[in-house]
Design an enzyme around this catalytic site. Structure first.
Site, short mmCIF file in Angstrom:
data_model
loop_
_atom_site.label_atom_id
_atom_site.label_comp_id
_atom_site.label_asym_id
_atom_site.label_seq_id
_atom_site.Cartn_x
_atom_site.Cartn_y
_atom_site.Cartn_z
N LYS A 1 0.83 -1.20 0.00
CA LYS A 1 0.00 0.00 0.00
C LYS A 1 0.87 1.26 0.00
O LYS A 1 1.95 1.27 0.60
CB LYS A 1 -0.88 -0.03 1.25
CG LYS A 1 -1.94 1.04 1.33
CD LYS A 1 -2.86 0.79 2.52
CE LYS A 1 -3.90 1.88 2.69
NZ LYS A 1 -4.84 1.62 3.80
N SER B 1 -9.66 1.71 2.73
CA SER B 1 -8.79 2.44 1.85
C SER B 1 -7.69 1.61 1.19
O SER B 1 -7.02 2.11 0.29
CB SER B 1 -8.14 3.58 2.63
OG SER B 1 -7.30 3.04 3.65
N SER C 1 -9.82 -0.65 6.99
CA SER C 1 -9.26 -0.53 5.64
C SER C 1 -8.54 -1.74 5.08
O SER C 1 -8.18 -1.75 3.92
CB SER C 1 -8.33 0.68 5.56
OG SER C 1 -9.10 1.85 5.46
#
Ligand code: GLN
Length: 478
Positions: A67, A142, A166
Site C-alpha cells: 500500500k 482504503s 481498511s
C-alpha cells in the site's frame, strides 16, 4: 490459471521443486499487473524489471504489492496525496524489511484513498481502482489497490493498513481474506500515521493459511515502535485445520438486525448454521455500546488524524506552495495539498480537540472507548470469537457515496470496533450474492490470539469456499 492466482503455499512448492523459477513468477505477475492496469487500476507504481529474489526464507521468491502509505526504500510514499507528490521514502518500514528478509519480492505500490481516509478507492491522486468482480462497483477502501490486486489474482498477497476497517472492508468487497492483527502485534514503523492508537498493518490474501503465513513473518516486537508487544508469536499454522468442533461463536444478533442489509444478514445466518452443524456453538450476545462505535471512532480517529497531519505544512514536510509570509505559505500549502475528505477530517478533529469542546466530545468518546473495550473483553470471555458481516452491504456502486460522507462511513459500522478495542479481526469471503459480488464474514478474536482467530477463520473457509470462476475471463482483461 495465472501464477498470481495460486496460493503462496502452492507457489512455494513449485519454487522449491524447481518447476517454477522466481523470475518467471515475478514476470508473469508483472505482465498481468500491466494488462489489468488501464481498467482495474490497482497500482500507482510498478517496478520496471522483475527483481531477483535474493534471500532464502519462508517467502522466498513470492511476489507481493504494498500500500502507498508503507515506506519501502527509495520508493514513492505519497499516500495518494498531492501534498506528498514526488516524495520518496528515505527509509524502510519494518514490515517491508521483514518481508524482504523472508525473501518476498515487492512488485509495486497500490492505490489507496488519500491518507487512508475512505471506503471506496475513489480518492487517489493517481486514479481510481475498480472492483475485480464488477466494473460498476467500488473495491472498498482504503487499501483498495491491495485488495483489487489480490482479488484479481495478480499477486498472491499484498499489505494493507487498517485504522477503521481498511484491510477488512476492501478484502470483503474484493473476495479476499484480510487480517487486522491485535494492536501492537505488527510494527507501525514506516507506516504513515493516520490515527496512531488505531493503525495496524496486515496481510490481504486469497486464503486463510496464506494470511497466517504472512502474519507470522510480519508480527513481533520492534524496538523502533514502542507500541509493539513482546509476547511470543505462536506459529499460527499449527493446529489451523482443527475445525469448529466446540468453538463458541458469539453473535450480537440484535445489533446486526439494526445495521445490516437483509442479504448479508441471511448469508451470515447460513454460515453460522453450517458451523453449528459441524459442532460449533452459537452464543447470542448483547453489545449495547457497539452501536455507538462509529461515532466514537469519528471523534477519536479524526482528533488523532488532525494532529498527525499537522506536520504536512510545506515547511517540515510536504510540497510547499509559495506565499508572501509564513502564514500564507502554510495556508496555501495545506489548501492545495489536501483533498476534500482529508480537510473535512482535519476540521472535525481540530474541532473536537478545541479546549472548549474537549469534555463534550473527546473525553466522552474516550470513556466510551474504554466501555467498548470492557464490553468486547467480556463478550470474548463467553466465546472464542465474535461473528458479524464485515460490512453491512456488499460492494456499492462507483460514485454513489462520494457526495454523502455519512453513507460512506456506514460501510465501516462493523469494522471500527476492533480498532477501537485493539482486538484482532479477520474478513473471510463466504459466497457470492445474486449480482456476483462477494459476501464476507468477519470474526473478531481475543487479544493476541491470532492463532485461535485464524483457526476459526480456516473452519469458515473450508465450509464455504468462494467460487472464483467468474474471474476466469474478467471484465478488466477484455
Ligand atoms: N474507511 C475508514 C475511514 O475512512 C477506515 C480507514 C482506515 O482504516 N484507514 O476512516
Amino acid at each position: 490459471m495465472s501464477l498470481g492466482e495460486r496460493s503462496i503455499e502452492e507457489l512455494r512448492r513449485e519454487l522449491d521443486s524447481g518447476s517454477l523459477g522466481p523470475r518467471e513468477l515475478a514476470e508473469d505477475c508483472l505482465r498481468r499487473a500491466h494488462e489489468s492496469q488501464p481498467r482495474l487500476g490497482a497500482f500507482q507504481e510498478l517496478v520496471e524489471f522483475a527483481p531477483d529474489a535474493g534471500i532464502a526464507g519462508p517467502l522466498h521468491g513470492i511476489p507481493f504489492a504494498t500500500k502507498a502509505n508503507i515506506a519501502a526504500l527509495d520508493a514513492r510514499l505519497d499516500c495518494e496525496s498531492a501534498i506528498l507528490a514526488g516524495y520518496r521514502a528515505p527509509y524502510e518500514a519494518t514490515v517491508h524489511r521483514r518481508l524482504r528478509e523472508a525473501g518476498a519480492v515487492c512488485l509495486g505500490r497500490t492505490r489507496m484513498d488519500e491518507f487512508a481516509m475512505g471506503s471506496s478507492g475513489e480518492r487517489a491522486t493517481s486514479g481510481e481502482t475498480a472492483n475485480p468482480w464488477r466494473e460498476d462497483r467500488v473495491p472498498g477502501g482504503s487499501s483498495s489497490g491491495s485488495a483489487a490486486a489480490v482479488g484479481a489474482g495478480i499477486v498472491p498477497f499484498a499489505l494493507g493498513s487498517d485504522t477503521g476497517g481498511s484491510i477488512r472492508q476492501p478484502a470483503a468487497f474484493c473476495g479476499c481474506v484480510g487480517l487486522k492483527p491485535t494492536y501492537g502485534r505488527v510494527s507501525r514503523y514506516g507506516l504513515v500515521a493516520f490515527a496512531s492508537s488505531f493503525d495496524q498493518v496486515g496481510p490481504i490474501t486469497r486464503g486463510v493459511r496464506d494470511a497466517a503465513l504472512v502474519f507470522s513473518v510480519l508480527a513481533g516486537l520492534d524496538p523502533r515502535d514502542a507500541s509493539t508487544r513482546g509476547e511470543a508469536v505462536e506459529d499460527p499454522l499449527e493446529g489451523i485445520e482443527e475445525g469448529p468442533r466446540g468453538l463458541r461463536v458469539g453473535v450480537p444478533t440484535k445489533l446486526l438486525r439494526e445495521v445490516v442489509d437483509p442479504r448479508p444478514l441471511a448469508e451470515m445466518q447460513r454460515v453460522l448454521t453450517l458451523l453449528e452443524d459441524q459442532g460449533a456453538e452459537i452464543v447470542e450476545l448483547e453489545l449495547p455500546l457497539s452501536r455507538h462505535a462509529l461515532a466514537c471512532y469519528a471523534v477519536i480517529a479524526n482528533a488523532e488524524a488532525s494532529s498527525n497531519l499537522a506536520r504536512f505544512d510545506g515547511v517540515r514536510f510536504g510540497r510547499r506552495a509559495e506565499g508572501e509570509d509564513l502564514e500564507s505559505v502554510l495556508h496555501r500549502t495545506r489548501s492545495e495539498g489536501f483533498g476534500e475528505e482529508v480537510k473535512l477530517r482535519i476540521l472535525l478533529g481540530s474541532f473536537v480537540l478545541c479546549a472548549g469542546y474537549r469534555g463534550r466530545y473527546l473525553q466522552r468518546a474516550q470513556r466510551l472507548r474504554e466501555g467498548l473495550r470492557q464490553e468486547t473483553r467480556e463478550a470474548l470471555g463467553r466465546c472464542e470469537v465474535l461473528a458479524w458481516p464485515t460490512a453491512p452491504h456488499t460492494a456499492f456502486r462507483r460514485g454513489e457515496r462520494l457526495q454523502d460522507p455519512l453513507e460512506m462511513y456506514r460501510s465501516d459500522a462493523l469494522t471500527v470496533q476492533a480498532n477501537l478495542t485493539g482486538h484482532p479481526a479477520i474478513a473471510i469471503p463466504t459466497g457470492l450474492d445474486d449480482e456476483g459480488l462477494p459476501f464476507s464474514l468477519q470474526l473478531t478474536g481475543r487479544e493476541l490470539d491470532e492463532r485461535g482467530l485464524l483457526r476459526a477463520a480456516r473452519a469458515v473457509e473450508k465450509l464455504c469456499a468462494l467460487d472464483r470462476s467468474a474471474l476466469r475471463d474478467p471484465w478488466w482483461m477484455r
